[in-house]
Design a protein around this motif. Sequence first.
Motif, PDB file in Angstrom:
ATOM      1  N   ALA A  90       0.821  -1.202   0.000  1.00  0.00           N
ATOM      2  CA  ALA A  90       0.000   0.000   0.000  1.00  0.00           C
ATOM      3  C   ALA A  90       0.864   1.264   0.000  1.00  0.00           C
ATOM      4  CB  ALA A  90      -0.924   0.013   1.222  1.00  0.00           C
ATOM      5  N   ARG A  91       2.122   1.122   0.417  1.00  0.00           N
ATOM      6  CA  ARG A  91       3.022   2.282   0.485  1.00  0.00           C
ATOM      7  C   ARG A  91       4.198   2.180  -0.478  1.00  0.00           C
ATOM      8  NH1 ARG A  91       5.662   3.219   5.339  1.00  0.00           N
ATOM      9  NH2 ARG A  91       5.482   1.052   6.004  1.00  0.00           N
ATOM     10  N   SER A  92       4.357   1.048  -1.131  1.00  0.00           N
ATOM     11  CA  SER A  92       5.436   0.850  -2.096  1.00  0.00           C
ATOM     12  C   SER A  92       4.851   0.351  -3.413  1.00  0.00           C
ATOM     13  CB  SER A  92       6.445  -0.178  -1.564  1.00  0.00           C
ATOM     14  OG  SER A  92       7.012   0.244  -0.333  1.00  0.00           O
ATOM     15  N   THR A  93       5.374   0.853  -4.522  1.00  0.00           N
ATOM     16  CA  THR A  93       4.893   0.459  -5.841  1.00  0.00           C
ATOM     17  C   THR A  93       5.744  -0.692  -6.350  1.00  0.00           C
ATOM     18  OG1 THR A  93       4.185   2.737  -6.294  1.00  0.00           O
ATOM     19  CG2 THR A  93       4.433   1.254  -8.186  1.00  0.00           C
ATOM     20  N   ILE A  94       5.184  -1.903  -6.347  1.00  0.00           N
ATOM     21  CA  ILE A  94       5.892  -3.103  -6.780  1.00  0.00           C
ATOM     22  C   ILE A  94       5.345  -3.479  -8.159  1.00  0.00           C
ATOM     23  CG2 ILE A  94       6.430  -5.497  -6.238  1.00  0.00           C
ATOM     24  CD1 ILE A  94       5.828  -4.819  -3.286  1.00  0.00           C
ATOM     25  N   PHE A  95       6.212  -3.518  -9.180  1.00  0.00           N
ATOM     26  CA  PHE A  95       5.714  -3.693 -10.548  1.00  0.00           C
ATOM     27  C   PHE A  95       6.745  -4.426 -11.400  1.00  0.00           C
ATOM     28  CE2 PHE A  95       8.345   0.003 -10.574  1.00  0.00           C
ATOM     29  CZ  PHE A  95       8.910   0.080 -11.832  1.00  0.00           C
ATOM     30  N   ALA A  96       6.261  -5.010 -12.491  1.00  0.00           N
ATOM     31  CA  ALA A  96       7.129  -5.698 -13.448  1.00  0.00           C
ATOM     32  C   ALA A  96       7.468  -4.777 -14.607  1.00  0.00           C
ATOM     33  CB  ALA A  96       6.445  -6.954 -13.969  1.00  0.00           C
ATOM     34  N   HIS A  97       8.726  -4.805 -15.010  1.00  0.00           N
ATOM     35  CA  HIS A  97       9.214  -3.974 -16.108  1.00  0.00           C
ATOM     36  C   HIS A  97       8.357  -4.128 -17.368  1.00  0.00           C
ATOM     37  CE1 HIS A  97      13.183  -2.472 -18.144  1.00  0.00           C
ATOM     38  NE2 HIS A  97      12.133  -2.008 -18.782  1.00  0.00           N
ATOM     39  N   SER A  98       8.048  -5.361 -17.743  1.00  0.00           N
ATOM     40  CA  SER A  98       7.350  -5.616 -18.999  1.00  0.00           C
ATOM     41  C   SER A  98       5.928  -5.092 -19.021  1.00  0.00           C
ATOM     42  CB  SER A  98       7.344  -7.122 -19.284  1.00  0.00           C
ATOM     43  OG  SER A  98       6.648  -7.820 -18.260  1.00  0.00           O
ATOM     44  N   ALA A  99       5.383  -4.763 -17.857  1.00  0.00           N
ATOM     45  CA  ALA A  99       3.989  -4.315 -17.768  1.00  0.00           C
ATOM     46  C   ALA A  99       3.835  -2.810 -17.906  1.00  0.00           C
ATOM     47  CB  ALA A  99       3.381  -4.771 -16.438  1.00  0.00           C
ATOM     48  N   VAL A 100       4.937  -2.090 -18.166  1.00  0.00           N
ATOM     49  CA  VAL A 100       4.883  -0.624 -18.228  1.00  0.00           C
ATOM     50  C   VAL A 100       5.464  -0.166 -19.570  1.00  0.00           C
ATOM     51  CG1 VAL A 100       5.501   1.530 -17.052  1.00  0.00           C
ATOM     52  CG2 VAL A 100       5.200  -0.576 -15.726  1.00  0.00           C
ATOM     53  N   PRO A 101       4.649  -0.124 -20.630  1.00  0.00           N
ATOM     54  CA  PRO A 101       5.154   0.222 -21.968  1.00  0.00           C
ATOM     55  C   PRO A 101       5.836   1.588 -22.037  1.00  0.00           C
ATOM     56  CG  PRO A 101       2.966  -0.737 -22.118  1.00  0.00           C
ATOM     57  CD  PRO A 101       3.230  -0.511 -20.658  1.00  0.00           C
ATOM     58  N   ALA A 102       5.326   2.579 -21.329  1.00  0.00           N
ATOM     59  CA  ALA A 102       5.910   3.917 -21.399  1.00  0.00           C
ATOM     60  C   ALA A 102       7.323   3.945 -20.838  1.00  0.00           C
ATOM     61  CB  ALA A 102       5.026   4.913 -20.647  1.00  0.00           C
ATOM     62  N   LEU A 103       7.602   3.073 -19.886  1.00  0.00           N
ATOM     63  CA  LEU A 103       8.959   2.967 -19.350  1.00  0.00           C
ATOM     64  C   LEU A 103       9.931   2.525 -20.443  1.00  0.00           C
ATOM     65  CD1 LEU A 103      11.233   2.587 -17.278  1.00  0.00           C
ATOM     66  CD2 LEU A 103      10.106   0.503 -16.519  1.00  0.00           C
ATOM     67  N   ASN A 104       9.516   1.559 -21.234  1.00  0.00           N
ATOM     68  CA  ASN A 104      10.382   1.082 -22.302  1.00  0.00           C
ATOM     69  C   ASN A 104      10.498   2.094 -23.434  1.00  0.00           C
ATOM     70  OD1 ASN A 104      10.919  -1.620 -21.163  1.00  0.00           O
ATOM     71  ND2 ASN A 104       8.706  -1.826 -21.359  1.00  0.00           N
ATOM     72  N   GLN A 105       9.463   2.877 -23.659  1.00  0.00           N
ATOM     73  CA  GLN A 105       9.528   3.909 -24.691  1.00  0.00           C
ATOM     74  C   GLN A 105      10.526   4.998 -24.301  1.00  0.00           C
ATOM     75  OE1 GLN A 105       5.699   5.416 -25.822  1.00  0.00           O
ATOM     76  NE2 GLN A 105       6.534   6.887 -27.291  1.00  0.00           N
ATOM     77  N   LEU A 106      10.676   5.234 -23.010  1.00  0.00           N
ATOM     78  CA  LEU A 106      11.628   6.234 -22.526  1.00  0.00           C
ATOM     79  C   LEU A 106      13.064   5.858 -22.884  1.00  0.00           C
ATOM     80  CD1 LEU A 106      12.058   8.811 -20.807  1.00  0.00           C
ATOM     81  CD2 LEU A 106      12.146   7.325 -18.790  1.00  0.00           C
ATOM     82  N   LEU A 107      13.304   4.569 -23.079  1.00  0.00           N
ATOM     83  CA  LEU A 107      14.645   4.097 -23.402  1.00  0.00           C
ATOM     84  C   LEU A 107      15.202   4.740 -24.665  1.00  0.00           C
ATOM     85  CD1 LEU A 107      16.930   2.023 -22.839  1.00  0.00           C
ATOM     86  CD2 LEU A 107      15.624   0.385 -24.201  1.00  0.00           C
TER      87      LEU A 107
END
Length: 355
Positions: free
Chosen positions: A105-122
């Motif tokens: 609830a206080r930390s954002t735990i996520f998988a790299h592959s599930a965030v397309p905009a993160l990969n677009q930033l590359l």
Amino acid sequence: MADGAHPAPGGESAAHLTEAELAGQLIGDARQIRVLTGDRPTGALHLGHYLGSLRNRVRLADAGAELFVLVADYQVITDRDASASIADHAGGLVADYLAIGLDPARSTIFAHSAVPALNQLLLPLMSLISVPELERNPTTKAEAAASGRPALSALMLTYPVHQAADILFCRADLVPVGKDQLPHLEVTRTVARRFNTRYTPVFTEPKALISDAPSVLGSDGHKMSKSHGNTIALQAGADETAAIIKGFKTDTDRHITYDPEHRPEVSNLVLITALCRGEDPRAVAERIGSGGAAALKQAATEAVNEHLRPIRARRAELAGDRGYLSAILRRGAERATGEAEATLARVREAMGMAY
């Protein structure tokens, strides 16, 4: 400083903080600090992960810092062909994170592959660093050599830029790393600085947080690593832990001292014992004294098992609820996607591409 960027703790005078320096920073308002951290889902997390990074994540979160915890699934294929077990390992990472005390609830735990905009930033970040600079990166060289592959893949070569995107998408101020990862973080600082200079300032130059145990040794005397098979898994049982520690290397001097430079293997066990007990390693060594390696290993076994007992119990409960672990990753991906899309919008605006 650009809108949305966070002031890096400690100012611009240094590229990293030690745990002691962090303690001073956290006297202030830790809620102003953003942290990016994470792990590749390639197997069970171990004691080296815990002492080197995981416990600092909990400390930061408990102090009020905002944590983004990355399950770096895309990074698995930098040096591996198979990905069949990634889903199981990803669930295991989430179970480990919750077991050590991270609150989803206080930390954002996520998988790299599930965030397309993160990969677009590359893509824009890759334009800010040259191939020779990446080829000179010592961490990339070491990881490529350890992979056993005959040639360096393009994904492995650009691995530091992938990590830069991971860190910069949420405008992190601190990144808990071992000393071997400092060259990667310097790539992140470099591309952030170059982007801010070439365009409009958007990114914070993050600092490394160096642990009191930046390089825990495994049973063979080398750095504890999943790839070396020399670890104590967080989920290991008490008897298994005792057997592994019994096989740890020491030296021929019976009197126990804490001297990392001249007695690295003995000092490693002393430090493990001290950190698990919350004591000074020199006090631990003095107490064991002439008890020798047997007494040291017994002390280390008791300290590790006692410290990890509640973590192991909690993890065993969590591991059986895969639906809950998957739901945490989905919620984290939604939160991370919002951050990544907002950062990408700022980047496109700065580059004159907001059509």
